[in-house]
Design an enzyme around this catalytic site. Structure first.
Site, PDB file in Angstrom:
ATOM      1  N   GLY A   7       0.785  -1.232   0.000  1.00  0.00           N
ATOM      2  CA  GLY A   7       0.000   0.000   0.000  1.00  0.00           C
ATOM      3  C   GLY A   7       0.814   1.277   0.000  1.00  0.00           C
ATOM      4  O   GLY A   7       0.368   2.296   0.511  1.00  0.00           O
ATOM      5  N   ARG A  55     -14.507 -15.629  -9.636  1.00  0.00           N
ATOM      6  CA  ARG A  55     -14.343 -14.239 -10.066  1.00  0.00           C
ATOM      7  C   ARG A  55     -15.672 -13.485 -10.142  1.00  0.00           C
ATOM      8  O   ARG A  55     -15.751 -12.300  -9.801  1.00  0.00           O
ATOM      9  CB  ARG A  55     -13.626 -14.181 -11.421  1.00  0.00           C
ATOM     10  CG  ARG A  55     -13.267 -12.762 -11.839  1.00  0.00           C
ATOM     11  CD  ARG A  55     -12.478 -12.681 -13.141  1.00  0.00           C
ATOM     12  NE  ARG A  55     -11.472 -13.700 -13.278  1.00  0.00           N
ATOM     13  CZ  ARG A  55     -10.314 -13.722 -12.615  1.00  0.00           C
ATOM     14  NH1 ARG A  55     -10.015 -12.751 -11.785  1.00  0.00           N
ATOM     15  NH2 ARG A  55      -9.459 -14.701 -12.793  1.00  0.00           N
ATOM     16  N   ARG A  81      -6.042  -8.833  -7.939  1.00  0.00           N
ATOM     17  CA  ARG A  81      -7.150  -9.618  -8.518  1.00  0.00           C
ATOM     18  C   ARG A  81      -7.657  -8.939  -9.781  1.00  0.00           C
ATOM     19  O   ARG A  81      -7.713  -7.705  -9.845  1.00  0.00           O
ATOM     20  CB  ARG A  81      -8.301  -9.744  -7.523  1.00  0.00           C
ATOM     21  CG  ARG A  81      -7.924 -10.426  -6.236  1.00  0.00           C
ATOM     22  CD  ARG A  81      -7.670 -11.893  -6.457  1.00  0.00           C
ATOM     23  NE  ARG A  81      -6.956 -12.456  -5.309  1.00  0.00           N
ATOM     24  CZ  ARG A  81      -6.308 -13.606  -5.345  1.00  0.00           C
ATOM     25  NH1 ARG A  81      -6.247 -14.323  -6.448  1.00  0.00           N
ATOM     26  NH2 ARG A  81      -5.689 -14.042  -4.282  1.00  0.00           N
ATOM     27  N   ILE A  82      -8.071  -9.769 -10.728  1.00  0.00           N
ATOM     28  CA  ILE A  82      -8.648  -9.225 -11.959  1.00  0.00           C
ATOM     29  C   ILE A  82     -10.154  -9.189 -11.780  1.00  0.00           C
ATOM     30  O   ILE A  82     -10.777 -10.217 -11.459  1.00  0.00           O
ATOM     31  CB  ILE A  82      -8.243 -10.105 -13.151  1.00  0.00           C
ATOM     32  CG1 ILE A  82      -6.730 -10.045 -13.321  1.00  0.00           C
ATOM     33  CG2 ILE A  82      -8.960  -9.656 -14.423  1.00  0.00           C
ATOM     34  CD1 ILE A  82      -6.162 -11.148 -14.170  1.00  0.00           C
ATOM     35  N   HIS A  99       0.446   1.053 -13.165  1.00  0.00           N
ATOM     36  CA  HIS A  99       1.211  -0.129 -13.574  1.00  0.00           C
ATOM     37  C   HIS A  99       2.675   0.268 -13.793  1.00  0.00           C
ATOM     38  O   HIS A  99       2.959   1.306 -14.388  1.00  0.00           O
ATOM     39  CB  HIS A  99       0.616  -0.694 -14.876  1.00  0.00           C
ATOM     40  CG  HIS A  99       1.319  -1.946 -15.314  1.00  0.00           C
ATOM     41  ND1 HIS A  99       1.089  -3.161 -14.718  1.00  0.00           N
ATOM     42  CD2 HIS A  99       2.273  -2.154 -16.259  1.00  0.00           C
ATOM     43  CE1 HIS A  99       1.864  -4.079 -15.282  1.00  0.00           C
ATOM     44  NE2 HIS A  99       2.586  -3.495 -16.224  1.00  0.00           N
ATOM     45  N   ASP A 131     -10.054  -1.551 -18.493  1.00  0.00           N
ATOM     46  CA  ASP A 131     -11.089  -2.184 -19.308  1.00  0.00           C
ATOM     47  C   ASP A 131     -11.054  -3.691 -19.055  1.00  0.00           C
ATOM     48  O   ASP A 131     -10.502  -4.128 -18.040  1.00  0.00           O
ATOM     49  CB  ASP A 131     -10.969  -1.790 -20.794  1.00  0.00           C
ATOM     50  CG  ASP A 131      -9.738  -2.377 -21.457  1.00  0.00           C
ATOM     51  OD1 ASP A 131      -9.076  -3.237 -20.847  1.00  0.00           O
ATOM     52  OD2 ASP A 131      -9.435  -1.984 -22.597  1.00  0.00           O
ATOM     53  N   GLU A 132     -11.631  -4.470 -19.970  1.00  0.00           N
ATOM     54  CA  GLU A 132     -11.781  -5.893 -19.655  1.00  0.00           C
ATOM     55  C   GLU A 132     -10.494  -6.705 -19.831  1.00  0.00           C
ATOM     56  O   GLU A 132     -10.446  -7.866 -19.451  1.00  0.00           O
ATOM     57  CB  GLU A 132     -12.935  -6.492 -20.464  1.00  0.00           C
ATOM     58  CG  GLU A 132     -14.260  -5.942 -19.951  1.00  0.00           C
ATOM     59  CD  GLU A 132     -15.470  -6.598 -20.545  1.00  0.00           C
ATOM     60  OE1 GLU A 132     -15.339  -7.665 -21.150  1.00  0.00           O
ATOM     61  OE2 GLU A 132     -16.563  -6.014 -20.414  1.00  0.00           O
ATOM     62  N   ASP A 135      -4.209  -4.924 -17.456  1.00  0.00           N
ATOM     63  CA  ASP A 135      -3.267  -3.813 -17.657  1.00  0.00           C
ATOM     64  C   ASP A 135      -3.457  -3.190 -19.040  1.00  0.00           C
ATOM     65  O   ASP A 135      -2.509  -3.002 -19.815  1.00  0.00           O
ATOM     66  CB  ASP A 135      -1.812  -4.294 -17.448  1.00  0.00           C
ATOM     67  CG  ASP A 135      -1.584  -4.742 -16.011  1.00  0.00           C
ATOM     68  OD1 ASP A 135      -2.192  -4.163 -15.100  1.00  0.00           O
ATOM     69  OD2 ASP A 135      -0.809  -5.691 -15.798  1.00  0.00           O
TER      70      ASP A 135
HETATM   71  C1  GRF Z   1       3.000  -0.887  -7.798  1.00  0.00           C
HETATM   72  O1  GRF Z   1       4.295  -0.948  -8.327  1.00  0.00           O
HETATM   73  C2  GRF Z   1       1.982  -0.817  -8.905  1.00  0.00           C
HETATM   74  O2  GRF Z   1       2.463  -0.259 -10.063  1.00  0.00           O
HETATM   75  C3  GRF Z   1       1.641  -2.259  -9.136  1.00  0.00           C
HETATM   76  O3  GRF Z   1       1.714  -2.859  -7.876  1.00  0.00           O
HETATM   77  C4  GRF Z   1       2.610  -2.141  -7.033  1.00  0.00           C
HETATM   78  C5  GRF Z   1       1.863  -1.829  -5.762  1.00  0.00           C
HETATM   79  O4  GRF Z   1       2.678  -1.305  -4.772  1.00  0.00           O
HETATM   80  N1  GRF Z   1       0.347  -2.357  -9.781  1.00  0.00           N
HETATM   81  P1  GRF Z   1       2.060  -0.714  -3.436  1.00  0.00           P
HETATM   82  O5  GRF Z   1       1.200  -1.811  -2.787  1.00  0.00           O
HETATM   83  O6  GRF Z   1       1.281   0.510  -3.759  1.00  0.00           O
HETATM   84  O7  GRF Z   1       3.269  -0.420  -2.591  1.00  0.00           O
END
Ligand code: GRF
Length: 185
Positions: A7, A55, A81-82, A99, A131-132, A135
């Site tokens: 987090g 899911r 999770r997706i 991402h 979207d679906e 990433d």
């Molecule tokens: C980040 O690098 C983000 O880009 C990826 O997961 C990581 C999460 O890190 N989707 P954090 O839990 O916010 O420290």
């Protein structure tokens, strides 16, 4: 906000909340993660929707919690999770993700390692609407991060995260410009 892990992006968003956006709920797919502690310390309501392998049911439960919170946007920050199509339908253009690559390069959970393996000289951060596909979706912002000689996954990810922590709150603040923070009515 939807989280699964440490987090650090959640923390960056919490540190800058106030006038331009608020964090109304932190939802995790498992108990005991550091992100939940961060939310609790910040006085933000938390909920755990445990992943149980289905899911469709998981997505519905997540959507219901988000709807109850009245959040204007669903902000994914390390959420592993997706979400199924119901989420995209119910919160169309209202789910955002961060991402650690310059999408469309290196989608998926190994983005930083794959950038190193591919020998690219730069990678970066992408913030996009979800979207679906994984990433994938309209790109809102990107920041480049150079790959340095001697970088390993940890050093490169740390520099990528510095940029995540800078731009994600900016993007959320911009999205929040179209949303009133005052209670309705
Ligand atoms: C980040 O690098 C983000 O880009 C990826 O997961 C990581 C999460 O890190 N989707 P954090 O839990 O916010 O420290």
């Amino acid at each position: 906000m939807l989280v699964s892990g440490s987090g650090s992006n959640l923390q960056a968003l919490l540190d800058r909340r106030g006038t331009r956006y608020e964090v109304v709920l932190v939802l995790a797919d498992r108990p005991g993660v550091l992100a939940l502690d961060r939310a609790e310390r910040a006085g933000v309501p938390t909920v755990v929707v445990p992943w149980a392998g289905d899911r469709t049911a998981f997505t519905s439960a997540v959507c219901d919690e988000v709807e109850k919170s009245s959040a204007a946007y669903v902000v994914l920050a390390g959420f592993m999770r997706i979400l199924g199509p119901e989420a995209i339908r119910r919160f169309e253009r209202r789910i955002v993700n961060v991402h650690p690559s310059l999408l469309p390069a290196f989608p998926g959970a190994r983005a930083v390692a794959q950038a190193l393996e591919a020998g690219v000289t730069e990678t970066g951060v992408t913030v996009h609407f979800v979207d679906e596909q994984v990433d994938h979706g309209p790109i809102i912002a990107q920041v480049r991060v150079p790959v340095r000689d001697g970088d390993d996954e940890a050093t490169l990810h740390a520099r990528i995260q510095e940029q995540e922590h800078r731009i994600y709150p900016e993007v959320v603040a911009e999205l929040g410009r179209s949303v009133s923070l005052e209670p309705a009515g």
